[in-house]
Design an enzyme around this catalytic site. Structure first.
Site, short mmCIF file in Angstrom:
data_model
loop_
_atom_site.label_atom_id
_atom_site.label_comp_id
_atom_site.label_asym_id
_atom_site.label_seq_id
_atom_site.Cartn_x
_atom_site.Cartn_y
_atom_site.Cartn_z
N ASP A 1 0.87 -1.29 -0.20
CA ASP A 1 -0.10 -0.07 -0.09
C ASP A 1 0.83 1.44 -0.06
O ASP A 1 1.41 1.46 1.06
CB ASP A 1 -0.82 -0.06 1.37
N ASP A 2 0.93 1.97 -1.05
CA ASP A 2 1.64 3.24 -1.24
C ASP A 2 3.13 2.97 -1.40
O ASP A 2 4.03 3.70 -0.81
CB ASP A 2 1.32 4.24 0.11
N ASP B 1 -0.24 -0.89 -5.00
CA ASP B 1 -1.55 -0.09 -5.54
C ASP B 1 -0.95 1.38 -6.20
O ASP B 1 -1.68 1.81 -7.18
CB ASP B 1 -2.62 0.00 -4.60
N ASN B 2 0.02 1.93 -5.59
CA ASN B 2 0.49 3.18 -6.29
C ASN B 2 1.72 3.38 -5.78
O ASN B 2 2.34 2.84 -4.96
CB ASN B 2 -0.57 4.29 -5.98
N CYS C 1 -5.36 4.68 -3.78
CA CYS C 1 -5.74 3.18 -3.19
C CYS C 1 -6.88 2.82 -3.85
O CYS C 1 -6.83 1.62 -4.54
CB CYS C 1 -5.70 3.24 -1.87
#
Length: 512
Positions: free
Chosen positions: A44-45, A304-305, A80
């Protein structure tokens, strides 16, 4: 034998893409009798551009070095919920209609629940005999009312990323945990699932989505302080204001020292929080080895990014169309993927669902906008997209700003009608988003071409454009140096992409 023959022909043939497809077909036929297992790790991130993979030695050794590293992997929405929706559906945001992290922005809203989720990746896999398992962060607005369709076992986090004091939907019930580190709990659940499959003949799809390194960047106690002294990466665009950027970036001052010090702490904690994820990856692979499952298992590691820390004087967030925010790590190992190789063909998170379905020998639905990466994966040792004069890919990057009059923060020197979002003193009132931080971009690759072209939905109809190979930190918005016909072609291509639906139409644009 057939694969070796076709690879020998492929090395000298000008019809490279045709032979990629032929080789993929051969592998698909060869694997049809024994469906592979699939493991997907989704952080996540986690940035790539600012060395976000550096703490993850075991992951790089066990997946990247034993498989392939995709160096041109991108999210199609640097946020997200829309990114996760794209991964699960294989669709761009304008088709699954999850535009940001709010219910109003489509995150876990009725359109998703009624029209997209019932036809998403886990449903398709389960329908073809896969046992499916999910643990971790699902969608930001998921609050555990029921298990989403397609999951045999489900341990889904309520809401956004947390490390302690969280609630999970655990199959039929919700359960709240206090001082139990979430990444470690996810690892325990995954290992139990694998253990229970000793006598099962069914293939499985296992997805683990830990919170790291998302804010609040909390490492496990055993990892606290291991990166003391590490500072945020000082790229050439670090803490610099560029007036040729869109409004949200051009109208803030440099970051003050007190915030810069805080950013260094966050940088350290982000790395430390990833160490438990690295241990989780290693533990899962070790258990697959013990159960004699590894050789027939595809393993994906991605995020996700991306994330920025200080670039263009923006303290810490994502939501921008630049390389820090849109590039993601992507490592894949599995049957027919050569060890220690690199794929430089473009990959989007929308491509993972079609790729996984091909591994499972399931035709991917026409509604999916992504395309299978398998032809590139099985030829990773002989194919170089940068040297292929016939190769091209244009990827759509989208973001819809979350700023409204209701997101006003009176402690920061901005008006309610500016419609800014997440303005706070911790970030020196450098707001993370705004209504006019709404854009669509085309990320264009072809032979000796690597460009980004963005149009913003604001009062200025602002445009940014970059030749990324010449300006890797995107410090010079050179749109005014482009010929009018170039701008017109990119604008038309972007209009086509933002209306496309399905892999055929999303690949059929005019840029060469």
């Amino acid at each position: 034998m057939l694969e070796h023959l076709f690879k020998s022909i492929f090395k000298t043939s000008p019809l490279r893409i045709n032979f990629l497809l032929i080789t993929a077909l051969i592998n698909s036929i060869a694997n049809a009798q024994q469906a592979p297992n699939i493991v997907l790790f989704l952080s996540d991130d986690q940035d790539l551009y600012l060395h976000g993979m550096k703490p993850m030695h075991q992951t790089q050794r066990l997946i990247g070095a034993r498989g392939t590293t995709l160096t041109n992997a991108f999210t199609t929405s640097p946020l997200c919920c829309p990114s996760r929706a794209s991964l699960l559906s294989g669709m761009y945001a304008h088709n699954h209609r999850t535009f940001n992290n709010s219910v109003r922005g489509g995150c876990n809203d009725m359109h998703w629940l009624k029209h997209i989720e019932p036809q998403a990746l886990p449903v398709l896999l389960q329908g073809k005999g896969y046992d499916t398992f999910f643990a971790g962060k699902y969608l930001n607005e998921y609050m555990g009312r029921e298990v989403p369709p397609g999951w045999k076992e489900f341990y889904g986090l309520h809401g956004n990323s947390r490390y302690y004091n969280y609630t999970l939907r655990e199959n039929a019930h919700n359960k709240t945990y206090g001082y139990v580190y979430l990444t470690d709990l996810l690892r325990k659940r995954a290992l139990k699932f694998i253990n229970e499959r000793v006598n099962s003949s069914k293939p499985f799809f296992l997805m683990l989505a830990p919170p790291a390194p998302h804010q609040p960047f909390t490492p496990a106690e055993r990892h606290q302080g291991l990166f003391d002294g590490i500072t945020a990466l000082k790229t050439p665009n670090f803490n610099k204001v560029f007036k040729d950027k869109h409004w949200l970036l051009a109208n803030f001052e440099k970051i003050p020292n007190i915030t810069l010090d805080l950013m260094d702490i966050y940088f350290q904690k982000r790395w430390e929080s990833l160490l438990a994820v690295d241990e989780m990856v290693a533990a899962v692979i070790k258990r697959l080895v013990r159960q004699n499952q590894l050789e027939n298992t595809y393993i994906i590691y991605t995020s996700d990014n991306g994330y920025h820390i200080g670039q263009f004087a923006q303290p810490f967030d994502k939501r921008q169309p630049y390389e820090t925010d849109i590039r993601v790590p992507l490592l894949i190992r599995g049957p027919q993927i050569s060890a220690g190789t690199v794929v430089n063909a473009v990959a989007g998170l929308i491509d993972l669902a079609p790729t996984i379905l091909e591994w499972a020998n399931i035709p991917h639905p026409a509604r999916m906008d992504g395309q299978s990466l398998q032809p590139f994966l099985v030829n990773s040792d002989i194919y170089d997209a940068s040297m292929d004069k016939t190769y091209r890919r244009s990827l759509l990057i989208q973001h819809h700003g979350e700023g409204t009059v209701d997101t006003y923060n009176p402690s920061c020197p901005w008006g309610r009608n500016d419609r800014l979002y997440e303005c706070n003193s911790e970030a020196a009132c450098h707001c993370q988003d705004a209504w006019n931080n709404t854009y669509s971009c085309v990320r264009h690759f072809s032979y000796q071409v690597n460009r980004l072209y963005c149009e913003f939905s604001d009062r200025e109809s602002f445009v940014e454009a970059y030749d990324v190979d010449k300006d890797i930190y995107q410090m010079n918005n050179n749109v005014n140096e482009w010929l009018p016909i170039e701008r017109g072609l990119y604008s038309l291509a972007l209009a086509n992409l933002t209306r496309c639906a399905g892999a055929a139409s999303c690949a059929d644009i005019i840029l060469k």
